[in-house]
Design a protein around this motif. Structure first.
Motif, PDB file in Angstrom:
ATOM      1  N   ALA A   1       1.694   9.992   4.678  1.00 41.92           N
ATOM      2  CA  ALA A   1       2.135   9.718   3.545  1.00 41.92           C
ATOM      3  C   ALA A   1       2.119   9.166   5.025  1.00 41.92           C
ATOM      4  N   VAL A   2       2.904   7.232   4.735  1.00 46.99           N
ATOM      5  CA  VAL A   2       3.271   6.949   5.174  1.00 46.99           C
ATOM      6  C   VAL A   2       4.944   6.283   4.053  1.00 46.99           C
ATOM      7  N   THR A   3       6.505   7.131   4.480  1.00 52.40           N
ATOM      8  CA  THR A   3       7.099   6.805   3.673  1.00 52.40           C
ATOM      9  C   THR A   3       8.359   5.938   4.381  1.00 52.40           C
ATOM     10  N   GLN A   4       9.019   5.426   3.792  1.00 47.41           N
ATOM     11  CA  GLN A   4       9.557   5.115   4.040  1.00 47.41           C
ATOM     12  C   GLN A   4      11.239   6.201   4.735  1.00 47.41           C
ATOM     13  N   GLU A   5      11.492   7.168   4.387  1.00 41.73           N
ATOM     14  CA  GLU A   5      12.825   7.919   5.528  1.00 41.73           C
ATOM     15  C   GLU A   5      11.585   8.298   7.361  1.00 41.73           C
ATOM     16  N   TRP A   6       9.901   8.589   6.797  1.00 42.58           N
ATOM     17  CA  TRP A   6       9.841   8.593   7.551  1.00 42.58           C
ATOM     18  C   TRP A   6       9.666   7.062   8.596  1.00 42.58           C
TER      19      TRP A   6
ATOM     20  N   THR B   1       0.876  -0.915  -0.031  1.00 43.37           N
ATOM     21  CA  THR B   1      -0.072  -0.535  -0.154  1.00 43.37           C
ATOM     22  C   THR B   1       0.854   1.206   0.254  1.00 43.37           C
ATOM     23  N   TYR B   2       2.181   1.160   0.612  1.00 48.88           N
ATOM     24  CA  TYR B   2       2.836   2.339   0.719  1.00 48.88           C
ATOM     25  C   TYR B   2       4.013   2.580   0.382  1.00 48.88           C
ATOM     26  N   GLU B   3       3.721   1.496  -1.163  1.00 47.13           N
ATOM     27  CA  GLU B   3       4.909   1.354  -1.901  1.00 47.13           C
ATOM     28  C   GLU B   3       6.482   0.917  -0.846  1.00 47.13           C
ATOM     29  N   LEU B   4       6.628   0.001  -0.015  1.00 47.91           N
ATOM     30  CA  LEU B   4       7.830   0.224   0.890  1.00 47.91           C
ATOM     31  C   LEU B   4       8.753  -0.990   0.262  1.00 47.91           C
TER      32      LEU B   4
ATOM     33  N   ILE C   1       1.752   4.938  14.463  1.00 50.76           N
ATOM     34  CA  ILE C   1       1.773   4.422  13.314  1.00 50.76           C
ATOM     35  C   ILE C   1       0.496   4.910  12.681  1.00 50.76           C
ATOM     36  N   ALA C   2      -0.273   4.189  13.317  1.00 50.63           N
ATOM     37  CA  ALA C   2      -2.209   4.479  13.317  1.00 50.63           C
ATOM     38  C   ALA C   2      -2.070   5.992  13.331  1.00 50.63           C
ATOM     39  N   GLN C   3      -1.447   6.767  14.564  1.00 47.13           N
ATOM     40  CA  GLN C   3      -1.348   8.164  14.612  1.00 47.13           C
ATOM     41  C   GLN C   3      -1.116   8.759  13.694  1.00 47.13           C
ATOM     42  N   HIS C   4      -0.101   8.364  12.725  1.00 47.27           N
ATOM     43  CA  HIS C   4       0.490   8.822  11.349  1.00 47.27           C
ATOM     44  C   HIS C   4      -0.814   8.796  10.589  1.00 47.27           C
TER      45      HIS C   4
END
Length: 378
Positions: free
Chosen positions: A94-99, A57-60, A85-88
């Motif tokens: 967006a859930v990124t690799q950096e975050w 989903t987040y292309e990780l 993760i839920a808060q974010h």
């Protein structure tokens, strides 16, 4: 989701919904459910589907760190990470690799700190236990320190693992040999101790024997007198003591020599020994003097026995073996006393000696009974 306090289960449900495009069947149920064999397998499959849906989903990237992060969030093993993760996601971010790397780095630091603290606590506990055990061990092995130091010093001289093992085997053999040698030495010492006890017992017996006559000596007789006195008094048995002395013995030595005198002593000893048994003890008191103890017979019976021996001796005629000259008549005199007529055995011995003196003074070759109170009587 409406707030950051939702459980990890909520984010799993949300992520499961979000990942329905790639993780659910056409009927809206999880894809693994169609062929699930049991609840455990269903849970495992569901966890795998949720991890896959999250990454897709987040292309990780499918990396070990991302798999571990997703597993910690969706399995419930790291609730704090699941809440972040839920808060974010709830905030619409967006859930990124950096975050993800940022929060996992912080989470790793926390985990490391907690792990270090836990490790230190365990180490402290272990050290306390080790310290106590070391102290106990040191106390228990104090006697073995020298030997251990010697073995360590020997090992320090060895080079290479194979040589160390060989050296250890040699040391074990050496210790075994020393142990066996110690056992042999102990066995030898035990045998030597037994031999020593036998020698001491033999020496004790020899110390109580008169070697000229083979009779007990004065020391042995005194021990017998004490024992027989105690037993006779307890059992109310009569007890009689007698002193015997060879008449004119000095004249025999002066006329015929000491060898002849020794043969006379041995002859008298043999005659007296003929009546010796468990209740009649004969000993050489010293020189030409003998002592006798009669138990279980009356004073008159003891007198009769001793006087009978005196008569037998007086009837014999001896000759000097070296010169073939006659020795003449050999006689002895004796004094006899009832032990219980006196205060103690020593008093009875003194009375018997006084009776012997009376016999000598009265012409020799006779046995005199000592009266009570020490007044001599025939």
């Amino acid at each position: 989701m409406t707030n950051s306090e939702n459980s990890s289960g909520s984010i799993l449900q949300w992520l499961g919904f979000r990942g329905a495009r790639g993780g659910r069947s056409v009927d809206g149920k999880p894809a693994f459910a169609n062929g699930a064999g049991n609840v455990f397998q269903q849970a495992r499959r569901h966890l795998l589907d949720e991890i896959a849906a999250f990454l897709l989903t987040y292309e990780l990237d499918v990396t070990p760190n991302n798999l571990l992060t997703a597993h910690g969030a969706f399995s419930g093993s790291n609730p704090a990470l699941a809440r972040k993760i839920a808060q974010h996601v709830t905030a619409g971010l967006a859930v990124t690799q950096e975050w993800l790397d940022e929060i996992t780095a912080a989470d790793e630091t926390i985990d490391k700190h907690d792990g270090i603290q836990h490790l230190m606590a365990r180490l402290e506990t272990t050290l306390e236990s080790f310290s106590k055990n070391a102290n106990d061990t040191r106390s228990a092995t104090a006697d073995y320190t020298d030997e251990l130091e010697q073995h360590v010093a020997e090992l320090d001289q060895v080079q290479g693992t194979g040589q160390i093992l060989s050296s250890l085997a040699d040391l074990a053999k050496a210790m075994l040999e020393r142990t066996r040698k110690l056992e042999t030495d102990m066995r030898r010492s035990e045998e030597e101790a037994k031999a020593l006890r036998r020698s001491l017992e033999k020496a004790r017996r020899e110390a109580e024997i008169d070697h000229m006559t083979g009779l007990p000596n004065r020391r042995a007789f005194e021990a017998v007198l004490e024992r027989e006195y105690r037993d006779a008094r307890a059992s109310f048995d009569p007890l009689t003591v007698a002193f015997c002395d060879i008449d004119h013995f000095k004249r025999i030595n002066d006329t015929h020599g000491h060898d002849a005198g020794d043969r006379v002593i041995r002859l008298i000893a043999e005659m007296l020994a003929t009546i010796s048994d468990d209740n009649c003890h004969v000993a050489r008191h010293g020189g030409e003097e003998f002592v006798m103890l009669f138990r279980g017979i009356s004073l008159s019976e003891a007198h009769k026995k001793l006087d009978g021996l005196r008569e037998q001796m007086a009837e014999r005629r001896l000759r000097n073996r070296k010169t073939d000259e006659p020795l003449g008549q050999i006689t002895f005199s004796a004094g006899i006393a009832d032990v219980f007529d006196f205060s103690d055995p020593r008093a009875a011995l003194k009375a018997a000696d006084e009776a012997l003196y009376t016999a000598k003074q009265g012409g020799r070759n006779q046995v005199i009974i000592a009266p009570k109170g020490g007044a001599q009587a025939a």
